[in-house]
Design a protein around this motif. Structure first.
Motif, PDB file in Angstrom:
ATOM      1  N   GLY A  61    -142.731  47.688 -25.657  1.00  0.00           N
ATOM      2  CA  GLY A  61    -142.564  47.089 -26.964  1.00  0.00           C
ATOM      3  C   GLY A  61    -142.471  48.141 -28.037  1.00  0.00           C
ATOM      4  N   ARG A  62    -142.730  47.719 -29.263  1.00  0.00           N
ATOM      5  CA  ARG A  62    -142.741  48.637 -30.399  1.00  0.00           C
ATOM      6  C   ARG A  62    -144.052  48.432 -31.141  1.00  0.00           C
ATOM      7  NH1 ARG A  62    -137.311  47.156 -33.315  1.00  0.00           N
ATOM      8  NH2 ARG A  62    -137.900  45.109 -32.545  1.00  0.00           N
ATOM      9  N   TYR A  63    -144.691  49.528 -31.490  1.00  0.00           N
ATOM     10  CA  TYR A  63    -145.984  49.504 -32.164  1.00  0.00           C
ATOM     11  C   TYR A  63    -145.811  49.951 -33.607  1.00  0.00           C
ATOM     12  CZ  TYR A  63    -150.580  51.102 -33.661  1.00  0.00           C
ATOM     13  OH  TYR A  63    -151.723  51.320 -34.373  1.00  0.00           O
ATOM     14  N   GLU A  72    -149.952  46.345 -34.800  1.00  0.00           N
ATOM     15  CA  GLU A  72    -149.351  45.222 -34.085  1.00  0.00           C
ATOM     16  C   GLU A  72    -148.266  45.727 -33.152  1.00  0.00           C
ATOM     17  OE1 GLU A  72    -150.249  42.033 -34.175  1.00  0.00           O
ATOM     18  OE2 GLU A  72    -151.843  42.500 -35.609  1.00  0.00           O
ATOM     19  N   VAL A  73    -147.992  44.930 -32.120  1.00  0.00           N
ATOM     20  CA  VAL A  73    -146.924  45.236 -31.174  1.00  0.00           C
ATOM     21  C   VAL A  73    -145.816  44.206 -31.363  1.00  0.00           C
ATOM     22  CG1 VAL A  73    -146.301  45.358 -28.729  1.00  0.00           C
ATOM     23  CG2 VAL A  73    -148.450  46.346 -29.526  1.00  0.00           C
ATOM     24  N   TYR A  74    -144.588  44.685 -31.375  1.00  0.00           N
ATOM     25  CA  TYR A  74    -143.417  43.838 -31.610  1.00  0.00           C
ATOM     26  C   TYR A  74    -142.444  43.962 -30.437  1.00  0.00           C
ATOM     27  CZ  TYR A  74    -145.255  43.885 -36.332  1.00  0.00           C
ATOM     28  OH  TYR A  74    -146.077  43.749 -37.420  1.00  0.00           O
ATOM     29  N   PRO A  75    -141.614  42.939 -30.230  1.00  0.00           N
ATOM     30  CA  PRO A  75    -140.647  42.991 -29.130  1.00  0.00           C
ATOM     31  C   PRO A  75    -139.596  44.083 -29.340  1.00  0.00           C
ATOM     32  CG  PRO A  75    -140.752  40.787 -30.131  1.00  0.00           C
ATOM     33  CD  PRO A  75    -141.554  41.706 -30.982  1.00  0.00           C
ATOM     34  N   LEU A  86    -137.677  34.031 -30.006  1.00  0.00           N
ATOM     35  CA  LEU A  86    -138.423  35.256 -30.288  1.00  0.00           C
ATOM     36  C   LEU A  86    -138.011  35.826 -31.642  1.00  0.00           C
ATOM     37  CD1 LEU A  86    -140.589  36.929 -28.859  1.00  0.00           C
ATOM     38  CD2 LEU A  86    -138.771  38.301 -27.861  1.00  0.00           C
ATOM     39  N   ARG A  87    -136.705  35.750 -31.940  1.00  0.00           N
ATOM     40  CA  ARG A  87    -136.221  36.215 -33.257  1.00  0.00           C
ATOM     41  C   ARG A  87    -136.858  35.404 -34.382  1.00  0.00           C
ATOM     42  NH1 ARG A  87    -131.235  36.537 -30.568  1.00  0.00           N
ATOM     43  NH2 ARG A  87    -130.505  34.608 -31.509  1.00  0.00           N
ATOM     44  N   ASP A  88    -137.064  34.102 -34.149  1.00  0.00           N
ATOM     45  CA  ASP A  88    -137.711  33.266 -35.169  1.00  0.00           C
ATOM     46  C   ASP A  88    -139.171  33.663 -35.367  1.00  0.00           C
ATOM     47  OD1 ASP A  88    -135.387  31.833 -35.582  1.00  0.00           O
ATOM     48  OD2 ASP A  88    -135.977  30.167 -34.269  1.00  0.00           O
ATOM     49  N   ALA A  99    -141.409  53.005 -30.264  1.00  0.00           N
ATOM     50  CA  ALA A  99    -141.472  52.603 -28.861  1.00  0.00           C
ATOM     51  C   ALA A  99    -142.878  52.807 -28.322  1.00  0.00           C
ATOM     52  CB  ALA A  99    -140.469  53.406 -28.037  1.00  0.00           C
ATOM     53  N   ALA A 100    -143.342  51.852 -27.505  1.00  0.00           N
ATOM     54  CA  ALA A 100    -144.710  51.935 -26.989  1.00  0.00           C
ATOM     55  C   ALA A 100    -144.797  51.309 -25.601  1.00  0.00           C
ATOM     56  CB  ALA A 100    -145.671  51.218 -27.928  1.00  0.00           C
TER      57      ALA A 100
END
Length: 107
Positions: A61-63, A72-75, A86-88, A99-100
């Motif tokens: 994911g992305r941190y 927070e971690v994001y897709p 997921l976009r919503d 990147a994480a």
């Protein structure tokens, strides 16, 4: 365990930095290479060593940090491109997201 065969983590110093995959690879290949393959990998809930749980799974994911040492971690972009729901859920990803490899405890 640290080099002194103690379950206590090494104490943070001013030069401590977040662990990168390069450092983790080196630790696995050199520092921990002689540990038995049955050695359990356990995660601590926090830096003080409160509550422990076996390592269970991971995600890419992305941190993005919100505060000094938490965030927070994001897709990934590729996940967002494939999944409208997921976009919503994540209409805006912070520009600070990097990147994480995210590790999750069992409990």
């Amino acid at each position: 365990m640290t080099a002194g065969n103690s379950a206590e983590p090494s104490q943070p110093t001013e030069g401590d930095k977040p662990l990168t995959l390069d450092v983790l690879r080196r630790l696995v290949a050199k520092e921990w290479a002689r540990l038995p393959g049955t050695t359990l990998v356990v995660l601590s809930r926090d830096a003080e060593g409160n509550l422990y749980s076996p390592f269970s799974t991971y995600a890419l994911g992305r941190y993005a940090p919100d505060y000094d040492l938490t965030g927070e971690v994001y897709p990934l972009e590729s996940e967002l491109a494939r999944d409208p729901e997921l976009r919503d859920l994540f209409p805006q990803i912070p520009g600070t997201a990097v990147a994480a490899l995210v590790l999750y405890p069992l409990g």
